[in-house]
Design a protein around this motif. Structure first.
Motif, mmCIF file in Angstrom:
data_model
loop_
_atom_site.group_PDB
_atom_site.id
_atom_site.type_symbol
_atom_site.label_atom_id
_atom_site.label_comp_id
_atom_site.label_asym_id
_atom_site.label_seq_id
_atom_site.Cartn_x
_atom_site.Cartn_y
_atom_site.Cartn_z
ATOM 1 N N ALA A 52 0.812 -1.215 0.000
ATOM 2 C CA ALA A 52 0.000 0.000 0.000
ATOM 3 C C ALA A 52 0.850 1.271 0.000
ATOM 4 O O ALA A 52 0.552 2.228 -0.728
ATOM 5 N N ASN A 53 1.913 1.320 0.802
ATOM 6 C CA ASN A 53 2.725 2.534 0.883
ATOM 7 C C ASN A 53 3.395 2.853 -0.444
ATOM 8 O O ASN A 53 3.375 4.001 -0.916
ATOM 9 N N GLU A 54 3.993 1.826 -1.076
ATOM 10 C CA GLU A 54 4.660 2.045 -2.359
ATOM 11 C C GLU A 54 3.661 2.402 -3.445
ATOM 12 O O GLU A 54 3.903 3.276 -4.288
ATOM 13 N N MET A 55 2.495 1.737 -3.409
ATOM 14 C CA MET A 55 1.505 1.963 -4.460
ATOM 15 C C MET A 55 0.788 3.300 -4.312
ATOM 16 O O MET A 55 0.193 3.786 -5.272
ATOM 17 N N GLU A 56 0.838 3.906 -3.142
ATOM 18 C CA GLU A 56 0.261 5.241 -2.996
ATOM 19 C C GLU A 56 0.998 6.230 -3.902
ATOM 20 O O GLU A 56 0.390 7.138 -4.485
ATOM 21 N N ILE A 57 2.312 6.034 -4.036
ATOM 22 C CA ILE A 57 3.086 6.892 -4.943
ATOM 23 C C ILE A 57 2.625 6.687 -6.378
ATOM 24 O O ILE A 57 2.438 7.646 -7.144
ATOM 25 N N VAL A 58 2.418 5.413 -6.748
ATOM 26 C CA VAL A 58 1.960 5.098 -8.103
ATOM 27 C C VAL A 58 0.559 5.668 -8.337
ATOM 28 O O VAL A 58 0.261 6.216 -9.413
ATOM 29 N N ARG A 59 -0.306 5.538 -7.341
ATOM 30 C CA ARG A 59 -1.662 6.083 -7.463
ATOM 31 C C ARG A 59 -1.631 7.579 -7.742
ATOM 32 O O ARG A 59 -2.342 8.088 -8.623
ATOM 33 N N LYS A 60 -0.773 8.287 -6.994
ATOM 34 C CA LYS A 60 -0.672 9.740 -7.181
ATOM 35 C C LYS A 60 -0.117 10.063 -8.564
ATOM 36 O O LYS A 60 -0.584 11.021 -9.220
ATOM 37 N N GLN A 61 0.839 9.280 -9.043
ATOM 38 C CA GLN A 61 1.377 9.505 -10.385
ATOM 39 C C GLN A 61 0.293 9.327 -11.446
ATOM 40 O O GLN A 61 0.199 10.117 -12.396
ATOM 41 N N CYS A 62 -0.532 8.295 -11.276
ATOM 42 C CA CYS A 62 -1.633 8.049 -12.212
ATOM 43 C C CYS A 62 -2.617 9.206 -12.207
ATOM 44 O O CYS A 62 -3.051 9.699 -13.255
ATOM 45 N N GLU A 63 -2.962 9.646 -11.024
ATOM 46 C CA GLU A 63 -3.935 10.729 -10.884
ATOM 47 C C GLU A 63 -3.415 12.011 -11.525
ATOM 48 O O GLU A 63 -4.128 12.694 -12.267
ATOM 49 N N ASP A 64 -2.145 12.343 -11.250
ATOM 50 C CA ASP A 64 -1.558 13.565 -11.794
ATOM 51 C C ASP A 64 -1.442 13.503 -13.314
ATOM 52 O O ASP A 64 -1.686 14.507 -14.012
ATOM 53 N N ALA A 65 -1.074 12.326 -13.838
ATOM 54 C CA ALA A 65 -0.903 12.187 -15.282
ATOM 55 C C ALA A 65 -2.226 12.383 -16.015
ATOM 56 O O ALA A 65 -2.292 13.077 -17.039
ATOM 57 N N VAL A 66 -3.284 11.787 -15.495
ATOM 58 C CA VAL A 66 -4.591 11.914 -16.149
ATOM 59 C C VAL A 66 -5.125 13.339 -16.015
ATOM 60 O O VAL A 66 -5.701 13.893 -16.956
ATOM 61 N N PHE A 67 -4.911 13.946 -14.862
ATOM 62 C CA PHE A 67 -5.398 15.312 -14.659
ATOM 63 C C PHE A 67 -4.733 16.302 -15.608
ATOM 64 O O PHE A 67 -5.310 17.329 -15.959
ATOM 65 N N VAL A 72 -9.726 17.250 -19.173
ATOM 66 C CA VAL A 72 -10.030 16.593 -17.901
ATOM 67 C C VAL A 72 -10.254 17.659 -16.834
ATOM 68 O O VAL A 72 -9.396 18.511 -16.602
ATOM 69 N N SER A 73 -11.403 17.607 -16.181
ATOM 70 C CA SER A 73 -11.717 18.600 -15.155
ATOM 71 C C SER A 73 -11.537 18.075 -13.739
ATOM 72 O O SER A 73 -11.306 18.849 -12.809
ATOM 73 N N SER A 74 -11.653 16.756 -13.544
ATOM 74 C CA SER A 74 -11.416 16.187 -12.218
ATOM 75 C C SER A 74 -11.008 14.720 -12.360
ATOM 76 O O SER A 74 -11.401 14.048 -13.318
ATOM 77 N N VAL A 75 -10.203 14.256 -11.408
ATOM 78 C CA VAL A 75 -9.745 12.864 -11.393
ATOM 79 C C VAL A 75 -9.846 12.329 -9.978
ATOM 80 O O VAL A 75 -9.414 12.977 -9.022
ATOM 81 N N SER A 76 -10.416 11.154 -9.845
ATOM 82 C CA SER A 76 -10.471 10.479 -8.551
ATOM 83 C C SER A 76 -9.907 9.073 -8.732
ATOM 84 O O SER A 76 -10.536 8.225 -9.373
ATOM 85 N N ALA A 77 -8.730 8.842 -8.185
ATOM 86 C CA ALA A 77 -8.087 7.529 -8.251
ATOM 87 C C ALA A 77 -7.949 6.992 -6.837
ATOM 88 O O ALA A 77 -7.447 7.683 -5.957
ATOM 89 N N VAL A 78 -8.435 5.769 -6.600
ATOM 90 C CA VAL A 78 -8.348 5.169 -5.275
ATOM 91 C C VAL A 78 -7.719 3.787 -5.390
ATOM 92 O O VAL A 78 -7.657 3.204 -6.468
ATOM 93 N N MET A 79 -7.234 3.270 -4.252
ATOM 94 C CA MET A 79 -6.654 1.930 -4.227
ATOM 95 C C MET A 79 -7.645 0.962 -3.609
ATOM 96 O O MET A 79 -8.317 1.289 -2.635
ATOM 97 N N THR A 80 -7.740 -0.229 -4.176
ATOM 98 C CA THR A 80 -8.551 -1.282 -3.602
ATOM 99 C C THR A 80 -7.707 -2.544 -3.482
ATOM 100 O O THR A 80 -6.658 -2.661 -4.104
ATOM 101 N N ALA A 81 -8.178 -3.479 -2.681
ATOM 102 C CA ALA A 81 -7.473 -4.750 -2.512
ATOM 103 C C ALA A 81 -8.410 -5.883 -2.887
ATOM 104 O O ALA A 81 -8.541 -6.875 -2.190
#
Length: 371
Positions: A52-67, A72-81
């Motif tokens: 989870a800790n390492e993938m939070e960085i990846v999640r933020k990268q994904c969110e920033d790239a799409v935004f 694109v006016s808004s992006v919501s990226a979340v992690m699930t298991a």
């Protein structure tokens, strides 16, 4: 302006590399629930909880790239298991599973009790009751917080007169907003008021858990959860994942509202969630000019339903313009007009709820409850 569609989003995400595998997130197949609607983008990353800790960085990268994409006016990226990690082909077979013990819900650090305020349908004044019951609990000298679990229609920012995004000292836990002595967290702080939420079930469940466990609540006697109406993913997530202490059902007196309240109550019972009782909101109307009482939606239906279903009737709240005005203005009547009759009603409800909290915490067994 570029046309934003699923293929454009996936092509953008192909540039984001997951460090452990060296492969991009699309190639790994961890992107799910992708929704594109009028420039509003939502998706989930299915991960191994251990990463989870390492993938939070990846999640933020994904969110920033799409935004950063045009259109694109808004992006919501979340992690699930949702996906269980696959075992290597050479891994030895696991020993036969032992008899499983009932899973224990993780505690929320510093929070002594969690109470969900729920309704079977919308439009019964649940959020207004939740806010004023929380303030009724606070009037007893308790430290109280509020969580707005209605991701699709968050109302606490407006009802409490709060705006702005929450801060974070360490980049991991959000610091709740504070108003009227309450600590408050809501999805409404993270997105614009008119931005639609287009998340699917797994994304909602992940977001709710993060708003419970990834918030620095500090020391609270009670956390009041304003649940979304109905009996969907959000309610099940709170019942199954969060150590709820008790739940209060809000209903109006008319038959259709009581029918939905019954459904909600029965659902909670099926997942072993104790219900503290039922509140009849909009119970009657007193004319401010002549003082004549009118039972606009009927009267007494919630009391009768509570007796029939074997739960406590906690009280009734009238339909009154002052309650509506103060709620719309973000100035709850319990604190801004503390000497009013209506404030006294909510304080009495807070006292009843606190009595139920003490009863439930005094019982043996797991602490579980739902709205």
């Amino acid at each position: 302006m570029s046309v934003i569609n699923e293929q454009v989003i996936l092509s953008c995400l192909e540039k984001i590399i997951e460090p452990k595998s060296g492969k991009n997130v699309v190639e790994l197949g961890i992107i799910s629930g992708l929704v594109v609607k009028d420039g509003n983008i939502g998706f989930a990353l299915e991960i191994n909880p251990a990463d989870a800790n390492e993938m939070e960085i990846v999640r933020k990268q994904c969110e920033d790239a799409v935004f950063a994409l045009n259109g694109v006016s808004s992006v919501s990226a979340v992690m699930t298991a949702e996906q269980a990690p696959a075992a290597p082909a050479s891994a030895p077979k696991a020993p036969p599973p032992q008899q499983q013990q009932p899973s224990q819900k993780p505690e929320v650090p510093g929070v002594a009790a969690i109470v969900a305020i729920a309704s079977g349908k919308g439009g019964v004044g649940k959020s207004t009751c939740a806010v004023n019951i929380a303030l009724g609990l606070q009037a007893q000298g308790l430290k109280v917080g509020m969580l707005d679990a209605d991701v699709y229609g968050p109302s606490l920012p407006r009802m409490l007169g709060i705006s702005g995004k929450p801060d974070s000292k360490d980049g991991k836990k959000l610091i709740p907003k504070e108003k009227w002595g309450l600590k408050v967290m809501s999805m409404g702080f993270l997105v614009e008021e008119d931005t639609p939420m287009i998340w699917r079930g797994p994304m909602i469940m992940s977001a709710l858990q993060q708003m419970v466990f990834d918030v620095a609540w500090g020391e609270l006697d009670v956390l009041v959860v304003d649940m979304p109406p109905g009996t969907g993913d959000a309610q099940l997530t709170m019942a199954q994942k969060v150590p709820l202490t008790g739940a209060v059902i809000i209903s109006t007196p008319q038959d259709i509202a009581l029918l939905d309240a019954r459904k909600g109550l029965n659902m909670f019972r099926k997942v072993d969630v104790p219900v503290m009782g039922i509140v009849e909101n909009m119970s009657y109307f007193l004319c401010p000019s002549c003082g004549e009482r009118s039972d606009i939606f009927g009267h007494g239906g919630a009391r009768e339903t509570a007796a029939e279903l074997g739960v406590d009737f906690l009280g009734e709240v009238p339909l009154h313009m002052d309650i509506r005005k103060t709620s719309d203005a973000g100035t709850p009547i319990t604190v801004t007009e503390p000497d009013s009759t209506h404030a006294a009603i909510y304080r009495a409800l807070g006292e009843r709820v606190q009595e139920k909290i003490e009863e439930n915490l005094g019982q043996s067994g797991p602490r579980i409850v739902i709205e």
